[in-house]
Design a protein around this motif. Sequence first.
Motif, PDB file in Angstrom:
ATOM      1  N   LEU A  99       0.777  -1.053  -0.215  1.00  0.00           N
ATOM      2  CA  LEU A  99      -0.245  -0.151  -0.049  1.00  0.00           C
ATOM      3  C   LEU A  99       0.713   1.474   0.279  1.00  0.00           C
ATOM      4  O   LEU A  99       1.900   1.155   0.483  1.00  0.00           O
ATOM      5  N   VAL A 100       0.180   2.125  -1.035  1.00  0.00           N
ATOM      6  CA  VAL A 100       1.090   3.483  -0.611  1.00  0.00           C
ATOM      7  C   VAL A 100      -0.116   4.520  -0.378  1.00  0.00           C
ATOM      8  O   VAL A 100      -0.719   4.734  -0.363  1.00  0.00           O
ATOM      9  N   VAL A 101       0.457   5.272   0.835  1.00  0.00           N
ATOM     10  CA  VAL A 101      -0.364   6.889   0.882  1.00  0.00           C
ATOM     11  C   VAL A 101       0.484   7.803   1.089  1.00  0.00           C
ATOM     12  O   VAL A 101       1.628   7.804   1.125  1.00  0.00           O
ATOM     13  N   ALA A 102      -0.675   9.526  -0.245  1.00  0.00           N
ATOM     14  CA  ALA A 102       0.343   9.592   0.089  1.00  0.00           C
ATOM     15  C   ALA A 102       0.265  11.051   0.754  1.00  0.00           C
ATOM     16  O   ALA A 102      -1.135  11.526   1.264  1.00  0.00           O
ATOM     17  N   VAL A 161       4.731  16.458  -1.207  1.00  0.00           N
ATOM     18  CA  VAL A 161       4.580  15.281  -0.726  1.00  0.00           C
ATOM     19  C   VAL A 161       4.848  13.988  -1.323  1.00  0.00           C
ATOM     20  O   VAL A 161       6.183  14.005  -1.636  1.00  0.00           O
ATOM     21  N   PHE A 162       5.325  12.888   0.243  1.00  0.00           N
ATOM     22  CA  PHE A 162       5.723  12.158   0.588  1.00  0.00           C
ATOM     23  C   PHE A 162       4.801  10.983   0.115  1.00  0.00           C
ATOM     24  O   PHE A 162       3.860  11.104   0.557  1.00  0.00           O
ATOM     25  N   GLN A 163       5.527   9.811  -0.222  1.00  0.00           N
ATOM     26  CA  GLN A 163       4.573   8.527  -0.780  1.00  0.00           C
ATOM     27  C   GLN A 163       5.389   7.580   0.707  1.00  0.00           C
ATOM     28  O   GLN A 163       6.177   7.685   0.937  1.00  0.00           O
ATOM     29  N   PHE A 164       4.172   7.157   1.469  1.00  0.00           N
ATOM     30  CA  PHE A 164       4.987   5.919   2.961  1.00  0.00           C
ATOM     31  C   PHE A 164       4.292   5.075   2.093  1.00  0.00           C
ATOM     32  O   PHE A 164       2.862   4.857   1.968  1.00  0.00           O
ATOM     33  N   GLU A 165       5.144   3.668   1.531  1.00  0.00           N
ATOM     34  CA  GLU A 165       5.065   3.103   1.706  1.00  0.00           C
ATOM     35  C   GLU A 165       4.981   1.576   2.377  1.00  0.00           C
ATOM     36  O   GLU A 165       5.997   1.700   3.112  1.00  0.00           O
ATOM     37  N   ALA A 166       4.325   0.624   2.606  1.00  0.00           N
ATOM     38  CA  ALA A 166       4.138  -0.377   3.305  1.00  0.00           C
ATOM     39  C   ALA A 166       4.297  -2.121   2.731  1.00  0.00           C
ATOM     40  O   ALA A 166       3.443  -1.606   2.027  1.00  0.00           O
ATOM     41  N   ASN A 167       4.933  -2.605   2.509  1.00  0.00           N
ATOM     42  CA  ASN A 167       5.104  -4.028   2.203  1.00  0.00           C
ATOM     43  C   ASN A 167       4.936  -5.399   3.191  1.00  0.00           C
ATOM     44  O   ASN A 167       4.922  -5.386   4.391  1.00  0.00           O
ATOM     45  N   PHE A 168       3.866  -6.173   2.335  1.00  0.00           N
ATOM     46  CA  PHE A 168       3.295  -7.378   2.861  1.00  0.00           C
ATOM     47  C   PHE A 168       3.711  -8.226   2.530  1.00  0.00           C
ATOM     48  O   PHE A 168       4.076  -8.319   1.180  1.00  0.00           O
ATOM     49  N   GLU A 208       6.575   1.935  13.525  1.00  0.00           N
ATOM     50  CA  GLU A 208       6.395   1.236  13.827  1.00  0.00           C
ATOM     51  C   GLU A 208       4.683   0.086  13.751  1.00  0.00           C
ATOM     52  O   GLU A 208       5.482  -1.182  13.915  1.00  0.00           O
ATOM     53  N   VAL A 209       4.066   0.493  13.299  1.00  0.00           N
ATOM     54  CA  VAL A 209       2.764  -0.506  12.874  1.00  0.00           C
ATOM     55  C   VAL A 209       3.467  -1.228  11.259  1.00  0.00           C
ATOM     56  O   VAL A 209       3.140  -1.850  11.138  1.00  0.00           O
ATOM     57  N   PHE A 210       4.298  -0.398  10.166  1.00  0.00           N
ATOM     58  CA  PHE A 210       4.947  -0.798   8.951  1.00  0.00           C
ATOM     59  C   PHE A 210       6.214  -1.347   9.009  1.00  0.00           C
ATOM     60  O   PHE A 210       6.782  -0.060   8.437  1.00  0.00           O
ATOM     61  N   PRO A 211       6.573  -2.275   9.650  1.00  0.00           N
ATOM     62  CA  PRO A 211       7.919  -2.454   9.630  1.00  0.00           C
ATOM     63  C   PRO A 211       8.483  -2.056   8.304  1.00  0.00           C
ATOM     64  O   PRO A 211       9.641  -1.626   8.387  1.00  0.00           O
ATOM     65  N   ARG A 212       7.979  -2.833   7.767  1.00  0.00           N
ATOM     66  CA  ARG A 212       8.944  -3.510   6.396  1.00  0.00           C
ATOM     67  C   ARG A 212       7.911  -1.760   5.054  1.00  0.00           C
ATOM     68  O   ARG A 212       7.208  -1.875   4.487  1.00  0.00           O
ATOM     69  N   SER A 213       9.118  -0.629   4.962  1.00  0.00           N
ATOM     70  CA  SER A 213       8.310   1.063   5.106  1.00  0.00           C
ATOM     71  C   SER A 213       8.940   1.359   3.800  1.00  0.00           C
ATOM     72  O   SER A 213      10.561   0.708   4.275  1.00  0.00           O
TER      73      SER A 213
END
Length: 171
Positions: free
Chosen positions: A78-81, A139-146, A97-102
């Motif tokens: 997921l990616v949030v701007a 604007v920054f993209q916050f990406e988390a991997n699962f 903390e919630v998304f350590p693979r980011s």
Amino acid sequence: MKVREVHDFLNRLWEDVFALNEELREELPEGFEVEDVEEVFGAYIFLDGEWRLMKYPHPAFEIKPQIEVGATPESYYLVVAVPRERISENFLGTFLEVFPRSFIYGSENFLNDVYNWRRDGRLSPTEVLERIKGSNEKVFQFEANFGSAKALKQGVKRLIDLGKRFGIFDL
């Protein structure tokens, strides 16, 4: 390389993203609109220590406002701007903390990440925030991997809760 294994793997990615799209349409709170699954071209994937262009499509869809959800051969994501002015140290610390693979990168110069879990795992939220402040990005993209579509679904729900709590969404 076994073509059958590649074929089955890609089919599973697409099936998972289509199924997740349908589930989220029914489950997300008011104010979040799930768009159709699309073929995304020209994305990048972090392999062997660098960002590499994917010349092939991968499945993804938008959740308005500001979220993209999809799958690449490397992971479900997921990616949030987030506009710079909405990034607080508390949001940043909680996200990591919630998304350590980011990964965190700008929307303009996205190949220059300010945080990369594979490289920067020991950086504090304060250090990451300093990198953000030192950037010209707006604007920054916050990406988390699962590792699975099920984990991604839970990640989307947690992101929405975090985003509401820290006021990052245009609702």
